[in-house]
Scaffold this motif. Structure first.
Motif, PDB file in Angstrom:
ATOM      1  N   ILE A   1      32.384 -44.731  94.189  1.00  0.00           N
ATOM      2  CA  ILE A   1      33.045 -46.173  94.614  1.00  0.00           C
ATOM      3  C   ILE A   1      31.768 -46.857  95.208  1.00  0.00           C
TER       4      ILE A   1
ATOM      5  N   GLN B   1      39.081 -48.927  86.777  1.00  0.00           N
ATOM      6  CA  GLN B   1      39.846 -47.828  87.535  1.00  0.00           C
ATOM      7  C   GLN B   1      39.819 -48.102  89.092  1.00  0.00           C
ATOM      8  N   HIS B   2      38.568 -48.591  89.474  1.00  0.00           N
ATOM      9  CA  HIS B   2      38.405 -48.714  90.986  1.00  0.00           C
ATOM     10  C   HIS B   2      38.673 -50.110  91.535  1.00  0.00           C
ATOM     11  N   THR B   3      38.766 -51.200  90.852  1.00  0.00           N
ATOM     12  CA  THR B   3      39.311 -52.473  91.303  1.00  0.00           C
ATOM     13  C   THR B   3      40.463 -53.303  90.576  1.00  0.00           C
TER      14      THR B   3
ATOM     15  N   SER C   1      40.354 -48.348  96.539  1.00  0.00           N
ATOM     16  CA  SER C   1      40.340 -47.147  95.759  1.00  0.00           C
ATOM     17  C   SER C   1      39.846 -46.030  96.745  1.00  0.00           C
ATOM     18  N   TYR C   2      39.100 -46.311  97.749  1.00  0.00           N
ATOM     19  CA  TYR C   2      38.951 -45.129  98.923  1.00  0.00           C
ATOM     20  C   TYR C   2      40.073 -44.419  99.108  1.00  0.00           C
TER      21      TYR C   2
ATOM     22  N   GLN D   1      44.788 -45.049  89.948  1.00  0.00           N
ATOM     23  CA  GLN D   1      43.799 -45.881  89.380  1.00  0.00           C
ATOM     24  C   GLN D   1      44.203 -47.350  89.808  1.00  0.00           C
ATOM     25  N   MET D   2      43.501 -48.326  90.367  1.00  0.00           N
ATOM     26  CA  MET D   2      43.880 -49.434  90.964  1.00  0.00           C
ATOM     27  C   MET D   2      44.542 -50.441  89.787  1.00  0.00           C
TER      28      MET D   2
ATOM     29  N   ASN E   1      44.956 -42.658  95.619  1.00  0.00           N
ATOM     30  CA  ASN E   1      44.540 -41.745  94.399  1.00  0.00           C
ATOM     31  C   ASN E   1      44.680 -42.430  93.032  1.00  0.00           C
TER      32      ASN E   1
ATOM     33  N   LYS F   1      35.067 -39.386  96.747  1.00  0.00           N
ATOM     34  CA  LYS F   1      34.954 -40.399  96.041  1.00  0.00           C
ATOM     35  C   LYS F   1      33.906 -41.295  96.124  1.00  0.00           C
TER      36      LYS F   1
ATOM     37  N   HIS G   1      36.443 -53.527  95.812  1.00  0.00           N
ATOM     38  CA  HIS G   1      36.192 -52.154  95.370  1.00  0.00           C
ATOM     39  C   HIS G   1      36.861 -51.125  96.258  1.00  0.00           C
TER      40      HIS G   1
END
Length: 270
Positions: A159, A198-200, A96-97, A102-103, A100, A155, A93
């Motif tokens: 997250i 989105q984050h992974t 994503s930090y 989408q992963m 910017n 964020k 995860h």
């Protein structure tokens, strides 16, 4: 070939699984296959050699600073020359930090980091080239990452929620449990799926499958248990289910994998 891992500082431990250095003094060409790991990586090429990945119908040279998205199927790579590579392996995860985008946009791609974060990628790459000593280079990376972490601290709420969801999926990836997890976070299952994508870059089902595959890969590499025992230990319904999933991620059956261990995989799973 040499592969070494380094532990991140306490501040970055929640975000970085480890740093690593890969060195090869062999000048000959070799080919290998990369398997899904569930994590994203950034790799700085600091040697004179070059890498290529198989894209479409041909091998294509990778950039000097590589952002590896989620790999969801076997990816062929080819190496030429001598290498020194410094890598950052994020948790599922946590990339994503630092970015910017989408992963999911990076899935099954090796992207030039400059195209994602701009000129700062080339600046840190040049500084690493000019710096001697593995720990000094890692210290430079840490300063670079901390600066990006601070700039993206807004964020953290989303997250942190994603990290909690992933931990819950590891315990139980059933459809009913996904609904329970969503309810606990006061979100719908559809929004939960979108949040993870989105984050992974992964869906809950894909995350669970890759995690089980990685667990089986480590057990297979020890070569001390029958495949049936490994299948059940990793949560597969039966051996045929295990072999089918394993082949989708490697292009090989478990027995063929053992017979064709590649140089990189032998370093990763000693």
């Amino acid at each position: 070939m040499e592969f070494k891992q380094f532990v991140p500082s306490d501040t970055l431990k929640p975000y970085i699984r480890h740093y690593y250095v890969f060195k090869s003094d062999v000048d000959s060409v070799f080919e290998d296959v990369v398997f899904p790991s569930g994590d994203m990586e950034v790799i700085f090429n600091l040697g004179n050699g070059s890498w290529e990945s198989f894209v479409g119908d041909r091998f294509k040279k990778t950039p000097k600073v590589e952002l590896w998205g989620q790999i969801t199927k076997p990816l062929s790579i080819r190496s030429t020359g001598k290498h020194t590579m410094l890598g950052i392996k994020f948790y599922t995860h946590s990339a994503s930090y630092f970015f910017n985008e989408q992963m999911g946009l990076f899935n099954d791609c090796i992207t030039d980091l400059q195209d994602v974060i701009g000129g700062s990628a080339n600046i840190i790459h040049q500084k690493l080239l000019e710096t001697e000593g593995e720990q000094n280079r890692i210290d430079l990376l840490e300063a670079f990452l901390l600066k990006r972490l601070i700039s993206h601290e807004k964020k953290s709420f989303h997250i942190t929620k994603v990290a909690d969801i992933l931990n819950s999926i590891l315990k139980d990836a059933s459809v009913s449990n996904i609904a329970t997890i969503a309810s606990r976070h006061n979100i719908t299952t559809r929004y939960l799926q979108r949040l993870l994508q989105q984050h992974t870059g992964l869906s809950p089902k894909s995350y669970d499958k890759i995690n089980r595959f990685q667990q089986s890969l480590k057990m297979i590499s020890k070569n001390d248990q029958p495949f049936t025992a490994i299948a059940y230990a990793c949560g597969y319904f039966d051996q045929s289910h295990f072999i089918r999933d394993f082949k989708s991620f490697t292009g090989l059956t478990p027995s063929s994998y053992l017979d064709n261990l590649t140089p990189v995989n032998q370093l990763l799973f000693p």
